[in-house]
Design an enzyme around this catalytic site. Structure first.
Site, mmCIF file in Angstrom:
data_model
loop_
_atom_site.group_PDB
_atom_site.id
_atom_site.type_symbol
_atom_site.label_atom_id
_atom_site.label_comp_id
_atom_site.label_asym_id
_atom_site.label_seq_id
_atom_site.Cartn_x
_atom_site.Cartn_y
_atom_site.Cartn_z
ATOM 1 N N CYS A 191 62.887 -47.062 -68.934
ATOM 2 C CA CYS A 191 63.713 -47.104 -67.726
ATOM 3 C C CYS A 191 62.842 -47.102 -66.473
ATOM 4 O O CYS A 191 61.850 -46.384 -66.403
ATOM 5 C CB CYS A 191 64.654 -45.890 -67.674
ATOM 6 S SG CYS A 191 66.219 -46.142 -68.512
ATOM 7 N N LYS A 213 69.328 -37.565 -78.308
ATOM 8 C CA LYS A 213 68.437 -38.724 -78.191
ATOM 9 C C LYS A 213 67.010 -38.287 -77.906
ATOM 10 O O LYS A 213 66.052 -38.771 -78.528
ATOM 11 C CB LYS A 213 68.910 -39.645 -77.067
ATOM 12 C CG LYS A 213 67.987 -40.839 -76.820
ATOM 13 C CD LYS A 213 68.383 -41.622 -75.591
ATOM 14 C CE LYS A 213 67.675 -41.165 -74.342
ATOM 15 N NZ LYS A 213 66.260 -41.632 -74.268
ATOM 16 N N ASN A 214 66.839 -37.381 -76.964
ATOM 17 C CA ASN A 214 65.497 -36.996 -76.551
ATOM 18 C C ASN A 214 64.784 -36.116 -77.576
ATOM 19 O O ASN A 214 63.587 -35.862 -77.446
ATOM 20 C CB ASN A 214 65.542 -36.283 -75.197
ATOM 21 C CG ASN A 214 65.884 -37.236 -74.064
ATOM 22 O OD1 ASN A 214 65.727 -38.447 -74.193
ATOM 23 N ND2 ASN A 214 66.371 -36.692 -72.959
ATOM 24 N N VAL A 263 61.332 -34.535 -60.129
ATOM 25 C CA VAL A 263 60.672 -34.952 -61.369
ATOM 26 C C VAL A 263 60.252 -36.418 -61.319
ATOM 27 O O VAL A 263 59.103 -36.764 -61.611
ATOM 28 C CB VAL A 263 61.580 -34.676 -62.585
ATOM 29 C CG1 VAL A 263 60.892 -35.101 -63.874
ATOM 30 C CG2 VAL A 263 61.944 -33.192 -62.640
ATOM 31 N N ARG A 289 71.638 -47.118 -74.948
ATOM 32 C CA ARG A 289 70.394 -46.447 -75.320
ATOM 33 C C ARG A 289 70.611 -44.952 -75.573
ATOM 34 O O ARG A 289 69.855 -44.343 -76.343
ATOM 35 C CB ARG A 289 69.331 -46.607 -74.229
ATOM 36 C CG ARG A 289 68.754 -48.007 -74.098
ATOM 37 C CD ARG A 289 67.610 -48.020 -73.090
ATOM 38 N NE ARG A 289 66.698 -46.927 -73.385
ATOM 39 C CZ ARG A 289 66.358 -45.972 -72.507
ATOM 40 N NH1 ARG A 289 66.851 -45.982 -71.290
ATOM 41 N NH2 ARG A 289 65.520 -45.022 -72.856
ATOM 42 N N ARG A 345 55.685 -42.669 -64.740
ATOM 43 C CA ARG A 345 55.528 -41.589 -65.707
ATOM 44 C C ARG A 345 54.147 -41.795 -66.331
ATOM 45 O O ARG A 345 54.016 -42.345 -67.411
ATOM 46 C CB ARG A 345 56.658 -41.638 -66.738
ATOM 47 C CG ARG A 345 58.001 -41.298 -66.117
ATOM 48 C CD ARG A 345 59.089 -41.158 -67.156
ATOM 49 N NE ARG A 345 59.604 -42.466 -67.550
ATOM 50 C CZ ARG A 345 60.640 -42.617 -68.376
ATOM 51 N NH1 ARG A 345 61.245 -41.569 -68.874
ATOM 52 N NH2 ARG A 345 61.062 -43.818 -68.714
ATOM 53 N N PRO A 346 53.105 -41.388 -65.578
ATOM 54 C CA PRO A 346 51.750 -41.739 -65.992
ATOM 55 C C PRO A 346 51.378 -41.146 -67.344
ATOM 56 O O PRO A 346 51.788 -40.040 -67.699
ATOM 57 C CB PRO A 346 50.880 -41.154 -64.868
ATOM 58 C CG PRO A 346 51.711 -40.080 -64.246
ATOM 59 C CD PRO A 346 53.125 -40.545 -64.366
ATOM 60 N N ILE A 347 50.578 -41.915 -68.075
ATOM 61 C CA ILE A 347 50.132 -41.474 -69.392
ATOM 62 C C ILE A 347 48.786 -40.763 -69.309
ATOM 63 O O ILE A 347 48.229 -40.388 -70.332
ATOM 64 C CB ILE A 347 50.045 -42.663 -70.365
ATOM 65 C CG1 ILE A 347 49.101 -43.726 -69.804
ATOM 66 C CG2 ILE A 347 51.420 -43.238 -70.632
ATOM 67 C CD1 ILE A 347 48.818 -44.847 -70.770
ATOM 68 N N ASP A 348 48.294 -40.564 -68.076
ATOM 69 C CA ASP A 348 46.998 -39.892 -67.907
ATOM 70 C C ASP A 348 46.970 -38.534 -68.597
ATOM 71 O O ASP A 348 45.949 -38.142 -69.175
ATOM 72 C CB ASP A 348 46.692 -39.685 -66.413
ATOM 73 C CG ASP A 348 46.646 -40.980 -65.632
ATOM 74 O OD1 ASP A 348 47.038 -42.014 -66.199
ATOM 75 O OD2 ASP A 348 46.238 -40.955 -64.465
ATOM 76 N N ARG A 384 59.711 -46.758 -73.862
ATOM 77 C CA ARG A 384 58.605 -45.869 -73.541
ATOM 78 C C ARG A 384 58.268 -44.901 -74.670
ATOM 79 O O ARG A 384 57.098 -44.606 -74.931
ATOM 80 C CB ARG A 384 58.925 -45.077 -72.269
ATOM 81 C CG ARG A 384 57.752 -44.232 -71.823
ATOM 82 C CD ARG A 384 57.960 -43.583 -70.485
ATOM 83 N NE ARG A 384 56.736 -42.913 -70.088
ATOM 84 C CZ ARG A 384 55.727 -43.501 -69.475
ATOM 85 N NH1 ARG A 384 55.808 -44.766 -69.191
ATOM 86 N NH2 ARG A 384 54.636 -42.835 -69.163
#
Length: 422
Positions: A117, A22-23, A328, A398, A122-125, A93
């Site tokens: 989830c 999946k990932n 994490v 999922r 899980r910042p997009i910075d 996401r």
């Protein structure tokens, strides 16, 4: 709404085949946006997330053909829109990763802030800072991000504050069509990163160093489609490895790369399970009582955060006291309360959980709070006394293809039924 019914106490025996990862498949499908000719993907898992990302691409004008089972043909030759629908992006996401390929192909992209989830921030910075280093202009407001490249996408050296998997994948895709050379430092090293790089290179990209802390990318002017086979899902494989160990079973897991399972294999052996490796198979035997072990999640090649919940389910029934430390994601203990409902003895403090084992789990109604927590509930149900009912199955759908059928094939007493109380 549906639910799972599990009657525990049956050791698992037999063979099970792992599906495509999946990932790995999600960013690879998205990377097909970079190509002006079709790509064909094999070993594509039949997952809700794959269906969802396919819908995102279709809304951009991309042709997606899934008429052949486990095969996906993606034709991005005619992208008609640079803004995927809010409803789809907010629910998943991974769809945020279309921003870079759309920008590279069309010169502009607009996207809503991502969902997914609820396992923590899980910042997009990291994504956006790297994009800006490559000459991208970012505007944020009203829940949307608009990206443009007024002077083109330029190669640059980028240091990642954290080895984010998503950011590494995202910037790799964008840099593949940048002008000049890009060097990415302190990047993620997960096998899924290597898989994406291999696909990009088949498309005509020049990506080197994937799987190490430094990736170097020589930009090219255009990319073409390619035929590519997705790697096996190491998290699905790990879930069946734990299922074999904690039920006292004997299971041969096929279509698995043992190299990807090393952190889990080491811990299962430490706990007392027998793990034998072959080229593309792993044989796990749960011999006697399992012993307590401590785990600490880390970026690859450390112990994967995506296996933390499943491992905790096993440690609940192991002899002795264990400690689980999550480094994490800061909100990845939502499965703890569900395990406690079944009789687990767990206390948490910050990002650490202390487990007193062995606990005698008893079946009751529990919910899947996220994808991997759902897998943990299934594992707990396999060893619990009596019947376990599991709700909110959309999380499991999922990331696990045909998990009920696969477990039934190993002798588990598990079925999926309509939930009449909903």
């Amino acid at each position: 709404m549906e639910k799972l019914l599990i009657k525990g106490g049956k050791p698992l025996h037999g063979k099970v085949k792992v599906s495509g990862a999946k990932n790995a498949v999600l960013p690879i499908i998205i990377a097909a946006l970079l190509a002006k000719t079709p790509s064909t993907f094999d070993d594509v898992p039949l997952l809700e997330d794959v269906r969802a990302i396919s819908e995102v691409l279709k809304c951009l004008g991309v042709k997606v053909d899934d008429s052949v089972s486990h095969t996906l043909v993606v034709d991005s030759s005619n992208i008609t829109d640079c803004e995927p629908p809010y409803e789809l992006v907010s629910a998943m996401r991974a769809s945020f990763l279309v921003l870079g390929p759309l920008l590279a192909r069309k010169g502009k992209a607009r996207i809503s802030m991502p969902g997914g989830c609820a396992i923590g921030a899980r910042p997009i910075d990291i994504h956006l800072k790297a994009f800006e280093a490559l000459g991208v202009k970012i505007e944020q407001g009203h829940g949307y991000i608009v990206a443009t490249a007024p002077n083109g996408i330029k190669g640059a050296t980028v240091y990642f504050d954290f080895p984010s998997v998503g950011a590494t994948e995202h910037v790799m895709m964008l840099a593949s069509l940048a002008e000049g050379k890009t060097v990415l430092e302190n990047v993620a090293q997960e096998p899924e990163i290597v898989d994406l790089a291999n696909y990009l290179n088949k498309m005509g990209a020049k990506v080197r160093g994937a799987g190490t802390p430094v990736i170097k990318i020589e930009g090219v002017s255009e990319l073409h489609g390619a035929e590519y086979t997705i790697i096996p899902d190491r998290i699905e494989a790990g879930t069946y490895m734990i299922a074999a160990a904690m039920t006292g079973g004997d299971v041969l897991i096929e279509n698995v790369l043992p190299e990807h399972q090393k952190p889990l294999t080491a811990k299962l052996r430490e706990a007392g399970a027998v793990v034998e490796e072959d080229v593309d198979r792993i044989h796990v035997v749960g011999s006697g009582k399992l012993k307590a072990v401590d785990i600490k999640t880390l970026p690859y090649p450390g112990f994967p955060t995506d296996m933390q919940a499943q491992m905790m389910a096993m440690l609940v029934v192991a002899e002795g006291n264990s400690k689980v430390t999550e480094t994490v994601f800061e909100n990845r203990f939502m499965h703890v309360n569900e395990l406690i409902r079944m009789g687990a003895k767990i206390t948490t403090e910050g990002r650490s959980a202390s487990i007193e084992g062995p606990a005698q789990l008893t079946g009751c109604f529990v919910r899947c709070t996220d994808l991997r927590a759902g897998a943990a509930m299934i594992l707990a149900g396999l060893v619990a006394e009596g019947q376990t009912e599991i709700g909110d199955l959309h999380h499991i759908d999922r990331g696990y293809e045909n998990i009920v059928e696969k477990l039934t094939g190993l002798g588990a007493d598990i079925e999926r039924i309509e939930n009449e109380n909903v």
